[in-house]
Scaffold this active site. Structure first.
Site, PDB file in Angstrom:
ATOM      1  N   ASP A 189       0.884  -1.172   0.033  1.00 33.72           N
ATOM      2  CA  ASP A 189      -0.018   0.106   0.072  1.00 33.72           C
ATOM      3  C   ASP A 189       0.793   1.281   0.160  1.00 33.72           C
ATOM      4  OD1 ASP A 189      -3.322   0.517   1.277  1.00 33.72           O
ATOM      5  OD2 ASP A 189      -1.731   2.275   1.133  1.00 33.72           O
ATOM      6  N   ASP A 229       4.087   1.874  -4.282  1.00 30.12           N
ATOM      7  CA  ASP A 229       3.226   2.337  -5.197  1.00 30.12           C
ATOM      8  C   ASP A 229       3.007   1.241  -6.143  1.00 30.12           C
ATOM      9  OD1 ASP A 229       1.708   3.728  -7.340  1.00 30.12           O
ATOM     10  OD2 ASP A 229       2.955   5.656  -6.929  1.00 30.12           O
ATOM     11  N   THR A 281      -3.325   5.772 -11.005  1.00 25.11           N
ATOM     12  CA  THR A 281      -3.479   4.576  -9.992  1.00 25.11           C
ATOM     13  C   THR A 281      -4.347   3.366 -10.765  1.00 25.11           C
ATOM     14  OG1 THR A 281      -2.925   5.597  -8.212  1.00 25.11           O
ATOM     15  CG2 THR A 281      -4.229   3.585  -7.803  1.00 25.11           C
ATOM     16  N   THR A 301     -16.367  -2.371  -9.418  1.00 22.88           N
ATOM     17  CA  THR A 301     -17.519  -1.652  -8.739  1.00 22.88           C
ATOM     18  C   THR A 301     -18.766  -1.669  -9.476  1.00 22.88           C
ATOM     19  OG1 THR A 301     -18.237   0.641  -8.050  1.00 22.88           O
ATOM     20  CG2 THR A 301     -16.382   0.437  -9.848  1.00 22.88           C
ATOM     21  N   ASP A 302     -19.823  -1.621  -8.980  1.00 22.95           N
ATOM     22  CA  ASP A 302     -21.103  -1.494  -9.911  1.00 22.95           C
ATOM     23  C   ASP A 302     -21.244  -0.276 -10.349  1.00 22.95           C
ATOM     24  OD1 ASP A 302     -21.662   0.201  -7.759  1.00 22.95           O
ATOM     25  OD2 ASP A 302     -23.524  -0.624  -7.181  1.00 22.95           O
ATOM     26  N   GLU A 303     -20.481   0.805 -10.144  1.00 27.48           N
ATOM     27  CA  GLU A 303     -20.461   2.230 -10.981  1.00 27.48           C
ATOM     28  C   GLU A 303     -20.052   1.881 -12.543  1.00 27.48           C
ATOM     29  OE1 GLU A 303     -19.170   5.546  -9.183  1.00 27.48           O
ATOM     30  OE2 GLU A 303     -19.834   5.074  -7.228  1.00 27.48           O
ATOM     31  N   TYR A 345     -13.752   8.340 -12.166  1.00 31.71           N
ATOM     32  CA  TYR A 345     -13.607   7.055 -11.267  1.00 31.71           C
ATOM     33  C   TYR A 345     -13.985   6.086 -11.832  1.00 31.71           C
ATOM     34  CZ  TYR A 345     -14.375   3.819  -7.796  1.00 31.71           C
ATOM     35  OH  TYR A 345     -14.807   2.666  -7.334  1.00 31.71           O
ATOM     36  N   LYS A 370     -12.221   2.436 -13.661  1.00 32.91           N
ATOM     37  CA  LYS A 370     -12.462   1.465 -13.089  1.00 32.91           C
ATOM     38  C   LYS A 370     -12.924   0.337 -14.097  1.00 32.91           C
ATOM     39  CE  LYS A 370     -12.209  -0.195  -9.249  1.00 32.91           C
ATOM     40  NZ  LYS A 370     -11.063  -0.640  -8.608  1.00 32.91           N
ATOM     41  N   ASN A 376     -20.178  -0.182  -0.048  1.00 32.25           N
ATOM     42  CA  ASN A 376     -19.978  -0.798   1.200  1.00 32.25           C
ATOM     43  C   ASN A 376     -19.994   0.051   2.307  1.00 32.25           C
ATOM     44  OD1 ASN A 376     -17.451  -3.130   0.749  1.00 32.25           O
ATOM     45  ND2 ASN A 376     -18.812  -2.535  -0.916  1.00 32.25           N
TER      46      ASN A 376
HETATM   47  P1  NAD Z   1      -9.916   3.428   0.036  1.00 33.82           P
HETATM   48  O1  NAD Z   1     -10.005   4.515  -0.635  1.00 33.82           O
HETATM   49  O2  NAD Z   1     -10.507   3.306   1.438  1.00 33.82           O
HETATM   50  O3  NAD Z   1      -8.415   2.588   0.175  1.00 33.82           O
HETATM   51  C1  NAD Z   1      -7.865   2.543  -0.936  1.00 33.82           C
HETATM   52  C2  NAD Z   1      -6.294   2.046  -0.544  1.00 33.82           C
HETATM   53  O4  NAD Z   1      -5.541   2.115  -1.736  1.00 33.82           O
HETATM   54  C3  NAD Z   1      -5.802   3.094   0.332  1.00 33.82           C
HETATM   55  O5  NAD Z   1      -5.292   2.258   1.368  1.00 33.82           O
HETATM   56  C4  NAD Z   1      -4.600   3.731  -0.442  1.00 33.82           C
HETATM   57  O6  NAD Z   1      -3.513   4.078   0.404  1.00 33.82           O
HETATM   58  C5  NAD Z   1      -4.196   2.687  -1.372  1.00 33.82           C
HETATM   59  N1  NAD Z   1      -3.471   3.028  -2.751  1.00 33.82           N
HETATM   60  C6  NAD Z   1      -4.364   4.048  -3.456  1.00 33.82           C
HETATM   61  N2  NAD Z   1      -3.433   4.534  -4.428  1.00 33.82           N
HETATM   62  C7  NAD Z   1      -2.333   3.593  -4.512  1.00 33.82           C
HETATM   63  C8  NAD Z   1      -1.148   3.194  -5.175  1.00 33.82           C
HETATM   64  N3  NAD Z   1      -0.911   3.753  -6.427  1.00 33.82           N
HETATM   65  N4  NAD Z   1      -0.432   2.078  -4.765  1.00 33.82           N
HETATM   66  C9  NAD Z   1      -0.531   1.420  -3.720  1.00 33.82           C
HETATM   67  N5  NAD Z   1      -1.782   1.476  -3.002  1.00 33.82           N
HETATM   68  C10 NAD Z   1      -2.669   2.495  -3.218  1.00 33.82           C
HETATM   69  O7  NAD Z   1     -10.977   2.354  -1.007  1.00 33.82           O
HETATM   70  P2  NAD Z   1     -11.842   1.104  -0.544  1.00 33.82           P
HETATM   71  O8  NAD Z   1     -12.924   1.934  -0.203  1.00 33.82           O
HETATM   72  O9  NAD Z   1     -11.509   0.275   0.505  1.00 33.82           O
HETATM   73  O10 NAD Z   1     -12.122   0.459  -1.983  1.00 33.82           O
HETATM   74  C11 NAD Z   1     -11.229  -0.566  -2.201  1.00 33.82           C
HETATM   75  C12 NAD Z   1     -11.388  -1.055  -3.668  1.00 33.82           C
HETATM   76  O11 NAD Z   1     -12.773  -1.187  -3.727  1.00 33.82           O
HETATM   77  C13 NAD Z   1     -11.283  -0.148  -4.654  1.00 33.82           C
HETATM   78  O12 NAD Z   1     -10.685  -0.721  -5.870  1.00 33.82           O
HETATM   79  C14 NAD Z   1     -12.761   0.495  -4.936  1.00 33.82           C
HETATM   80  O13 NAD Z   1     -12.667   0.947  -6.505  1.00 33.82           O
HETATM   81  C15 NAD Z   1     -13.432  -0.821  -4.774  1.00 33.82           C
HETATM   82  N6  NAD Z   1     -14.940  -0.554  -4.621  1.00 33.82           N
HETATM   83  C16 NAD Z   1     -15.330   0.291  -3.294  1.00 33.82           C
HETATM   84  C17 NAD Z   1     -16.374   0.304  -2.977  1.00 33.82           C
HETATM   85  C18 NAD Z   1     -16.918   1.255  -1.568  1.00 33.82           C
HETATM   86  O14 NAD Z   1     -18.059   1.302  -1.364  1.00 33.82           O
HETATM   87  N7  NAD Z   1     -15.758   1.647  -0.945  1.00 33.82           N
HETATM   88  C19 NAD Z   1     -17.539  -0.252  -3.607  1.00 33.82           C
HETATM   89  C20 NAD Z   1     -17.239  -1.115  -4.679  1.00 33.82           C
HETATM   90  C21 NAD Z   1     -15.900  -1.183  -5.220  1.00 33.82           C
HETATM   91  O1  DAU Z   2     -21.103   1.794  -5.815  1.00 32.32           O
HETATM   92  C1  DAU Z   2     -19.933   1.609  -5.254  1.00 32.32           C
HETATM   93  C2  DAU Z   2     -18.872   2.700  -5.114  1.00 32.32           C
HETATM   94  O2  DAU Z   2     -19.693   3.462  -3.905  1.00 32.32           O
HETATM   95  C3  DAU Z   2     -17.405   2.628  -5.041  1.00 32.32           C
HETATM   96  O3  DAU Z   2     -17.005   2.124  -6.336  1.00 32.32           O
HETATM   97  C4  DAU Z   2     -16.990   3.785  -4.841  1.00 32.32           C
HETATM   98  O4  DAU Z   2     -15.365   3.668  -4.366  1.00 32.32           O
HETATM   99  C5  DAU Z   2     -17.479   4.412  -3.558  1.00 32.32           C
HETATM  100  O5  DAU Z   2     -16.809   5.763  -3.218  1.00 32.32           O
HETATM  101  C6  DAU Z   2     -18.986   4.599  -3.694  1.00 32.32           C
HETATM  102  O6  DAU Z   2     -19.607   5.573  -4.525  1.00 32.32           O
HETATM  103  P1  DAU Z   2     -20.458   6.788  -4.427  1.00 32.32           P
HETATM  104  O7  DAU Z   2     -20.440   7.841  -5.243  1.00 32.32           O
HETATM  105  O8  DAU Z   2     -22.014   5.829  -4.736  1.00 32.32           O
HETATM  106  O9  DAU Z   2     -20.421   6.964  -2.883  1.00 32.32           O
HETATM  107  P2  DAU Z   2     -20.431   8.209  -2.036  1.00 32.32           P
HETATM  108  O10 DAU Z   2     -20.285   7.579  -0.668  1.00 32.32           O
HETATM  109  O11 DAU Z   2     -19.521   9.282  -2.570  1.00 32.32           O
HETATM  110  O12 DAU Z   2     -21.704   8.889  -2.154  1.00 32.32           O
HETATM  111  C7  DAU Z   2     -23.120   7.972  -2.038  1.00 32.32           C
HETATM  112  C8  DAU Z   2     -24.351   8.609  -2.379  1.00 32.32           C
HETATM  113  O13 DAU Z   2     -24.353   9.987  -1.569  1.00 32.32           O
HETATM  114  C9  DAU Z   2     -23.968   9.415  -3.804  1.00 32.32           C
HETATM  115  O14 DAU Z   2     -25.549   9.426  -4.515  1.00 32.32           O
HETATM  116  C10 DAU Z   2     -23.480  10.637  -3.343  1.00 32.32           C
HETATM  117  C11 DAU Z   2     -24.294  11.006  -2.198  1.00 32.32           C
HETATM  118  N1  DAU Z   2     -23.597  12.005  -1.289  1.00 32.32           N
HETATM  119  C12 DAU Z   2     -22.252  11.763  -1.083  1.00 32.32           C
HETATM  120  C13 DAU Z   2     -21.464  12.718  -0.205  1.00 32.32           C
HETATM  121  C14 DAU Z   2     -20.168  12.239   0.073  1.00 32.32           C
HETATM  122  C15 DAU Z   2     -24.369  13.050  -0.734  1.00 32.32           C
HETATM  123  O15 DAU Z   2     -25.637  13.331  -1.001  1.00 32.32           O
HETATM  124  N2  DAU Z   2     -23.235  13.970   0.228  1.00 32.32           N
HETATM  125  C16 DAU Z   2     -22.186  13.804   0.547  1.00 32.32           C
HETATM  126  O16 DAU Z   2     -21.341  14.615   1.118  1.00 32.32           O
END
Ligand code: NAD
Ligand code: DAU
Length: 350
Positions: free
Chosen positions: A33, A59, A98, A123-125, A148, A152, A178
């Site tokens: 990481d 990285d 990245t 991701t579902d996005e 983003y 992906k 999540n």
């Molecule tokens: P996060 O932002 O919490 O963590 C990302 C991690 O990656 C961090 O520890 C960061 O230091 C590391 N990182 C970033 N750039 C890097 C690089 N160049 N080299 C090495 N490490 C690096 O992310 P998360 O929410 O835990 O998401 C993890 C994965 O799941 C991502 O690929 C994201 O696209 C995917 N995902 C997230 C969600 C969600 O709801 N959070 C949903 C669907 C998919």
């Molecule tokens: O769907 C999976 C994705 O979920 C992951 O791939 C991404 O890594 C993760 O960040 C997340 O993306 P979203 O854009 O759906 O999540 P976020 O938490 O940024 O926002 C969730 C919803 O809430 C979205 O419709 C935007 C809205 N929002 C978000 C923030 C941060 C607000 O209304 N106010 C806010 O301040």
């Protein structure tokens, strides 16, 4: 198995590392990481001294460093990413570097080192906006809306191209939103919870009628482990919570559970290009791997609210300098910052 986990200091990666070390005692984990603003070794304090766990700071775009750290590993679970949609809109280059170049570097090295399995966490996005009543399955078209989600989708396509062209052992998970412990408070739920704990406004983008499918991070970790161990090479697996809720309804629900007033709700300028709805079909996970979500939104939310309330020290750590200036720029001065971003790009005639 020797596992190479990228991005293991982030939200889902750290939950996954704790999950696998507690369930699979013979496995060894290398957590690779870069420790960006989102990476936090405090997320892994409970396993830091586990002899089966090793942290390497690096990285994923740095080929020689990746090669040295991945040597001897049987499988890669690739979480590392710039994961926040808003940041990718404000400053896209880190997400492209990245998420696209970094994934390409990992694929090249994993192929050279002949790893047995490469699970790419997506991701579902990538499916983009899903119309009311419709659901995306693994064969649905990719229509990403933000830098983003486009990055992906590009990385998903790279993985699939390696499977087809080189017989590479790649698999992909695409999960919905999540939530749970250790999530960085730039994301919706932890931002709302921590602001509500401090009786600060809850910023709702646009009309708040956008819908997201909420998945507890432990359910996702169970799904990813099933894909790692039993998924079919070359396949994509949707992992959703099957609980679709409007943002405004979710914010109101949190306020109710936390006994805070609705006057904290604050409508703010919308995210540019904001997707209205995500919705996944997850029958493949159930049919092939016997997985379905187990944690109800009601229980998961209650536990998550309690976790943030009980972890003030962790919160103080992550809400330090970087987060404070991010919050100031994109929330306290939102209108002028978004206006400046809208004005800064090239204008097209169509
Ligand atoms: P996060 O932002 O919490 O963590 C990302 C991690 O990656 C961090 O520890 C960061 O230091 C590391 N990182 C970033 N750039 C890097 C690089 N160049 N080299 C090495 N490490 C690096 O992310 P998360 O929410 O835990 O998401 C993890 C994965 O799941 C991502 O690929 C994201 O696209 C995917 N995902 C997230 C969600 C969600 O709801 N959070 C949903 C669907 C998919
Ligand atoms: O769907 C999976 C994705 O979920 C992951 O791939 C991404 O890594 C993760 O960040 C997340 O993306 P979203 O854009 O759906 O999540 P976020 O938490 O940024 O926002 C969730 C919803 O809430 C979205 O419709 C935007 C809205 N929002 C978000 C923030 C941060 C607000 O209304 N106010 C806010 O301040």
């Amino acid at each position: 198995m020797n596992l190479f986990v990228t991005g293991g200091a982030g939200f889902i990666g750290s939950n996954f590392i704790r999950h696998i070390l507690s369930l699979r005692q013979g496995h060894r984990v290398v957590n690779y990481d870069k420790l960006t603003y989102a990476g936090n070794l405090a997320n892994l304090e409970t396993v830091a001294d586990d002899p089966n766990y090793r942290f390497v700071k690096g990285d994923i775009c740095d080929g020689p460093a990746v090669t040295a750290a991945m040597e001897g590993c049987d499988a890669v679970i690739h979480f590392a990413a710039e994961s926040h949609v808003d940041r990718s809109i404000y400053e896209p280059s880190a997400a492209i570097e990245t998420n696209v170049t970094g994934t390409f570097v990992l694929l090249q090295i994993a192929r050279t080192l002949q790893v047995q399995r490469f699970v790419h966490i997506s991701t579902d996005e990538v499916y983009g906006d899903i119309l009311p009543g419709a659901f995306a399955d693994e064969g649905s078209h990719l229509r990403p809306s933000s830098p983003y989600s486009a990055s992906k989708a590009a990385s998903d396509l790279l993985v699939l191209s390696y499977v087809r062209t080189y017989g590479f052992p790649g698999l992909i998970t695409r999960s919905s939103n999540n939530y749970g412990p250790f999530q960085f408070p730039e994301k919706f739920l932890p931002l709302m919870i921590t602001n509500a704990l401090d009786s600060k406004p809850l910023p709702i983008y646009g009309d708040g009628a956008q819908q997201r499918d909420w998945l507890h991070v432990e359910d996702n970790c169970r799904g990813i482990l099933a894909v790692l161990e039993r998924g079919r090479i070359g396949e994509v697996y949707n992992i959703g919570g099957l609980d679709i809720v409007e943002n405004l309804t979710m914010a109101r629900r949190l306020l109710r559970v936390m006994s805070k007033p609705e006057t904290l709700l604050s409508y703010v300028q919308d995210r540019p290009g904001h997707d209205r709805r995500y919705a996944l079909k997850c029958e493949k996970m159930e049919r092939e791997l016997g997985w379905k979500p187990m944690i109800s939104l009601e229980d998961g939310l209650r536990q998550t609210i309690e976790w943030y309330g009980a972890n003030a020290t962790w919160m103080a750590g992550v809400r330090g300098g970087e987060y404070r200036s991010y919050y100031e720029k994109y929330y306290e001065n939102r209108d002028s910052t978004l206006h400046a971003i809208a004005q800064s790009g090239p204008k097209t005639s169509h």
